[in-house]
Structures are given as structure tokens and as C-alpha cells.
Write a protein that holds these residues in place. Structure first.
Motif, PDB file in Angstrom:
ATOM      1  N   GLN A   1      39.145 -10.416  26.134  1.00  0.00           N
ATOM      2  CA  GLN A   1      39.262  -9.060  25.592  1.00  0.00           C
ATOM      3  C   GLN A   1      39.128  -8.059  26.746  1.00  0.00           C
ATOM      4  O   GLN A   1      38.524  -8.364  27.777  1.00  0.00           O
ATOM      5  CB  GLN A   1      38.167  -8.861  24.531  1.00  0.00           C
ATOM      6  CG  GLN A   1      38.298  -7.584  23.757  1.00  0.00           C
ATOM      7  CD  GLN A   1      37.164  -6.623  24.087  1.00  0.00           C
ATOM      8  OE1 GLN A   1      36.627  -6.633  25.177  1.00  0.00           O
ATOM      9  NE2 GLN A   1      36.840  -5.763  23.138  1.00  0.00           N
ATOM     10  N   THR A   2      39.662  -6.887  26.592  1.00  0.00           N
ATOM     11  CA  THR A   2      39.770  -5.911  27.677  1.00  0.00           C
ATOM     12  C   THR A   2      38.476  -5.691  28.441  1.00  0.00           C
ATOM     13  O   THR A   2      38.485  -5.560  29.660  1.00  0.00           O
ATOM     14  CB  THR A   2      40.287  -4.573  27.127  1.00  0.00           C
ATOM     15  OG1 THR A   2      41.683  -4.712  26.831  1.00  0.00           O
ATOM     16  CG2 THR A   2      40.140  -3.452  28.144  1.00  0.00           C
ATOM     17  N   TYR A   3      37.340  -5.652  27.762  1.00  0.00           N
ATOM     18  CA  TYR A   3      36.087  -5.328  28.437  1.00  0.00           C
ATOM     19  C   TYR A   3      35.337  -6.566  28.923  1.00  0.00           C
ATOM     20  O   TYR A   3      34.155  -6.493  29.234  1.00  0.00           O
ATOM     21  CB  TYR A   3      35.209  -4.466  27.526  1.00  0.00           C
ATOM     22  CG  TYR A   3      35.884  -3.160  27.195  1.00  0.00           C
ATOM     23  CD1 TYR A   3      36.145  -2.219  28.192  1.00  0.00           C
ATOM     24  CD2 TYR A   3      36.304  -2.896  25.901  1.00  0.00           C
ATOM     25  CE1 TYR A   3      36.795  -1.037  27.901  1.00  0.00           C
ATOM     26  CE2 TYR A   3      36.956  -1.699  25.601  1.00  0.00           C
ATOM     27  CZ  TYR A   3      37.202  -0.778  26.601  1.00  0.00           C
ATOM     28  OH  TYR A   3      37.844   0.384  26.320  1.00  0.00           O
ATOM     29  N   LYS A   4      36.043  -7.704  28.998  1.00  0.00           N
ATOM     30  CA  LYS A   4      35.442  -8.910  29.559  1.00  0.00           C
ATOM     31  C   LYS A   4      35.924  -9.052  31.012  1.00  0.00           C
ATOM     32  O   LYS A   4      36.245  -8.056  31.660  1.00  0.00           O
ATOM     33  CB  LYS A   4      35.785 -10.121  28.701  1.00  0.00           C
ATOM     34  CG  LYS A   4      35.341  -9.975  27.241  1.00  0.00           C
ATOM     35  CD  LYS A   4      33.861  -9.661  27.103  1.00  0.00           C
ATOM     36  CE  LYS A   4      33.371  -9.721  25.666  1.00  0.00           C
ATOM     37  NZ  LYS A   4      33.933  -8.706  24.781  1.00  0.00           N
ATOM     38  N   HIS A   5      36.009 -10.276  31.530  1.00  0.00           N
ATOM     39  CA  HIS A   5      36.174 -10.440  32.982  1.00  0.00           C
ATOM     40  C   HIS A   5      37.602 -10.678  33.439  1.00  0.00           C
ATOM     41  O   HIS A   5      37.923 -10.461  34.608  1.00  0.00           O
ATOM     42  CB  HIS A   5      35.245 -11.554  33.462  1.00  0.00           C
ATOM     43  CG  HIS A   5      33.815 -11.254  33.137  1.00  0.00           C
ATOM     44  ND1 HIS A   5      32.910 -12.205  32.733  1.00  0.00           N
ATOM     45  CD2 HIS A   5      33.142 -10.066  33.100  1.00  0.00           C
ATOM     46  CE1 HIS A   5      31.746 -11.635  32.500  1.00  0.00           C
ATOM     47  NE2 HIS A   5      31.871 -10.344  32.695  1.00  0.00           N
ATOM     48  N   ILE A   6      38.453 -11.159  32.557  1.00  0.00           N
ATOM     49  CA  ILE A   6      39.894 -11.079  32.766  1.00  0.00           C
ATOM     50  C   ILE A   6      40.469 -10.484  31.487  1.00  0.00           C
ATOM     51  O   ILE A   6      39.924 -10.677  30.407  1.00  0.00           O
ATOM     52  CB  ILE A   6      40.542 -12.430  33.148  1.00  0.00           C
ATOM     53  CG1 ILE A   6      40.231 -13.525  32.118  1.00  0.00           C
ATOM     54  CG2 ILE A   6      40.082 -12.869  34.533  1.00  0.00           C
ATOM     55  CD1 ILE A   6      40.917 -14.855  32.419  1.00  0.00           C
ATOM     56  N   ASN A   7      41.546  -9.763  31.599  1.00  0.00           N
ATOM     57  CA  ASN A   7      41.928  -8.799  30.574  1.00  0.00           C
ATOM     58  C   ASN A   7      43.329  -9.059  30.035  1.00  0.00           C
ATOM     59  O   ASN A   7      44.319  -8.912  30.750  1.00  0.00           O
ATOM     60  CB  ASN A   7      41.841  -7.389  31.194  1.00  0.00           C
ATOM     61  CG  ASN A   7      42.402  -6.298  30.294  1.00  0.00           C
ATOM     62  OD1 ASN A   7      42.592  -6.480  29.101  1.00  0.00           O
ATOM     63  ND2 ASN A   7      42.672  -5.145  30.891  1.00  0.00           N
TER      64      ASN A   7
END
Length: 396
Positions: A190-196
Motif C-alpha cells: 500500500q502507498t504508505y508502506k515500503h514499496i508502493n
């Protein structure tokens, strides 16, 4: 003194150029479905599974529509049946208890300690008293518990360990990546994790029977041989008849966007941790007015966010701190609210979970604040944010 920070707490760093190129290739081909590739051609989704399994150091990887779907598939593939008790942290995000509830499990909450990780003493006590045979361990906000002790507890009580690594992609304990301690690791893109990729999830395991069931449940129909990391055909013989199709396939467009980001992940971790250290340096001198959770020397976390406690702050004082920081351009979240807000909630907000007493967890969450650290922030930006945080906390 800087009066106001003007950066954005929701603006992520730019995607690599290669992500645009890979995405363009997929869009030009119109082969967005993961099983729509040409014969004898690996789809981008299959390529992602191979690349992430290699990065993780796992035998198998499954690409899914979301981290939450990875959690649900993991629970089912591990053997959770209706009414089975599943241990999990009292402090986590709603998709974790939500996934347990969604597959018919019974959420059994475990206390956390002052460093925001699962309390191993309470875990051992509840492993004994509950008879639960599953633990979904949430590495909440990137904080790693004592993994040596947790593995020991799980082995002693014959508990299947599933790791929620939504906040610890690339983090390590004693040099071993999170997600490799249990039977299954689950990750979010998900966007706010470490790969987007906007939304997306990955599931890793070394167990061929688990990945066989997981692939069928993800919605492979009989296309399971077209995945990137595939066990022997015998592991699908029963699964293709017994496992429900949950239609949780990742598409090739998102996989194409993710593939180039794996190569940049280790550098991104270093960059996040630099930003954390800068802001922490502004807060540490103000102890005990502000308390930062401690990290074990064996752990290297991914500090894409920062958490701190401001003890003895009233509810009105907490809300005023949030408002005063917002006026100065700094956005923080508070876990002690009476009502869930945004992505932030706590166990007594989850009415679908049987109410449970967690006095230690409640005590720590009452004064816990949380702030994102986007890589779009420069190091100088972090100095400004750190100074503003220190100023306003001192006034609180």
C-alpha cells in the motif's frame, strides 16, 4: 526559530524511472491480468514473486491484491477454522484483527510492553491458558519484539506463527529478515508502506503445502503453474478441490510498478532510518517529558514512522498538542482517542472482537503519538520537524 513546516506528510517519494517504463510496457500490451501473458512468458506478477522471494530469502512468494488479503489467505492456508483462537497484539491496525474475524477465528489479544511490542510474558501465559494454536504477530509500526523468545514460545506450545510484516519489509533480527521466523510472512505494498503500488500484498513461506493452498485461494483457478515460485504438483491435488477461491490476484500493472522498487528497498531503509535518527535527536533531550520506545540491539527496523509518548497528558492536552502542531505544519496521530480516526484505532474500537481487558496496553496507548516520515522529506526538513515537535511538546 522556524514558525511553520510547509512539507506534505502524505507525499511519497517519486517512483523510479524504471517503474514508469515497466508500467508503460504493460499498458501498451493491454495484458493486465496476471494469467493473460503470452504462452511460455512470465507475467509481471510472476516475475515479482520470483524477485521478492529472492529478496526475502524465502522459497515461495504469492502476490495478492492487498496486505489484508495476504493475512486472510495466510490464516486459511495455515489451517485456521471457524472458532479457532488466534493470538495477536493488543496494539496493531484494524486489518489484523479484521482478517482473523473474516476467516472465522476468535481474536485473543495479548498485552504490549512500553516499547510497543508484544509482551512475551503475557504471550506465554495466554498461550497456556487459551490453548490457541496460532499467533498472528504484528510488527506494529516497525518495532520488532524479542524474536528468539517468541519462536521459543511458539515451539514449546506448538503454535503456528504468522508474521504481519506490513511495517517491517526489509527489517531484521540478528540478521534474519522479518517474515522468516514463522510459517508465513505477510507484507503490504500500500502507498504508505515500503514499496508502493497503491494497494497490494505479498505472502512468503518455505512450506510447499501452505503456498499450494494459498495460490488456489488467491484465485489461480487451475493456472497455478503460471506463478513465479511453484511447488510440486502434488501440493495442489487436494487444494484445488478443498480451498475456496477468494479472487485476490495481483494484476500485472501493479507488479510492474513494484519490480524496480525492490532493488531500491535497502537504500530506502537506510534513508528512513537517517530521518528517524535526526528527529529522535530533538526529542531525546526532553525525556522524561517525552518517551521514545527502545529498539533491541539485535533489531534493525525500518523507521518509516516515529512513535513517542507524552505521559500524564490529559485528553484535552493531547488534542491541543495535535492542534498546535498542525498550525505549525506538523501532522501527528494519537492512539488514545475515544473514537477511531483515519487509520488509527485501538482494541476497544473493534466491536467485532470480544471485549478484553488490556490494562498495560491501554496505559501505553493513552499517551502514544505517531508521525509518518516520508522519504520526500529532506534531512533539513527533518531538522525543522524535529525542532517544532520539541518546542510544542515542551509547552504541552
Amino acid at each position: 526559530m522556524v514558525d511553520k513546516f510547509t512539507g506534505s506528510f502524505i507525499q511519497q517519494s517519486e517512483l523510479p524511472k524504471a517503474a514508469f517504463e515497466k508500467a508503460h510496457e504493460v499498458l501498451s500490451s493491454a495484458r493486465l491480468h496476471r494469467y493473460g501473458s503470452l504462452p511460455d512468458t512470465l507475467s509481471e506478477s510472476a516475475q515479482l514473486e520470483i524477485a521478492y522471494a529472492k529478496y526475502q530469502g524465502a522459497e515461495y512468494c504469492l502476490a495478492c491484491t492487498s496486505g489484508g488479503q495476504a493475512l486472510q489467505i495466510a490464516l486459511r492456508a495455515a489451517g485456521v477454522k471457524h472458532g479457532d483462537k488466534v493470538l495477536t497484539n493488543g496494539f496493531t491496525l484494524a486489518p489484523v484483527p479484521g482478517s482473523i474475524q473474516a476467516v472465522g477465528g476468535k481474536v485473543t489479544l495479548v498485552e504490549i510492553n512500553e516499547d510497543l511490542v508484544i509482551d512475551c510474558n503475557d504471550l506465554e501465559a495466554k498461550a497456556k491458558s487459551s490453548g490457541a494454536k496460532f499467533l498472528m504477530l504484528s510488527h506494529m509500526r516497525g518495532h520488532l519484539a524479542d524474536m528468539d523468545r517468541i519462536v521459543e514460545i511458539c515451539d514449546t506450545h506448538k503454535i503456528i506463527l504468522i508474521e504481519d510484516c506490513a511495517h517491517t519489509m526489509g527489517a531484521t533480527w540478528s540478521g534474519i529478515k522479518s517474515g522468516n521466523f514463522g510459517h508465513i510472512g505477510c507484507f503490504s505494498t500500500q502507498t504508505y508502506k515500503h514499496i508502493n503500488s497503491g494497494e497490494g500484498g505479498l505472502l512468503t513461506t518455505n512450506d510447499p503445502a501452505i503456498i499450494g493452498r494459498a495460490m488456489i485461494m488467491s484465485g489461480s483457478y487451475m493456472n497455478y503453474e503460471r506463478h513465479g515460485t511453484v511447488p510440486d504438483a502434488k501440493y495442489f491435488e487436494d487444494a484445488k478441490y478443498d480451498c475456496p477461491n477468494m479472487s485476490a490476484r495481483m494484476d500485472n500493472l501493479r507488479a510492474a510498478i513494484l519490480l524496480p522498487q525492490i532493488d531500491e528497498l535497502d537504500q530506502a531503509i537506510l534513508d528512513w532510518n537517517k530521518r528517524y535518527d535526526i528527529i529522535a535527536e530533538f526529542l531525546i533531550p526532553h525525556s522524561p517529558k517525552v518517551i521514545l520506545p527502545k529498539s533491541n540491539d539485535k533489531a534493525i527496523r525500518v523507521a518509516s514512522s516515529i512513535q513517542f509518548r507524552v505521559p500524564n497528558l490529559s485528553n484535552d492536552g493531547a488534542l491541543k498538542l495535535i492542534d498546535d502542531l498542525y498550525v505549525r505544519g506538523v501532522e501527528i496521530k494519537w492512539f488514545g482517542r475515544n473514537e477511531p480516526a483515519g487509520f488509527t484505532s485501538m482494541h476497544n474500537h473493534w466491536h467485532y472482537v470480544e471485549s478484553q481487558k488490556l490494562p498495560a496496553t491501554d496505559r501505553y496507548l493513552k499517551d502514544l503519538f505517531d508521525m509518518r516520515l516520508p522519504l520526500s522529506f529532506s534531512l533539513d526538513d527533518c531538522k525543522i520537524v524535529g525542532q517544532i515537535l520539541a518546542d510544542e511538546i515542551q509547552k504541552a
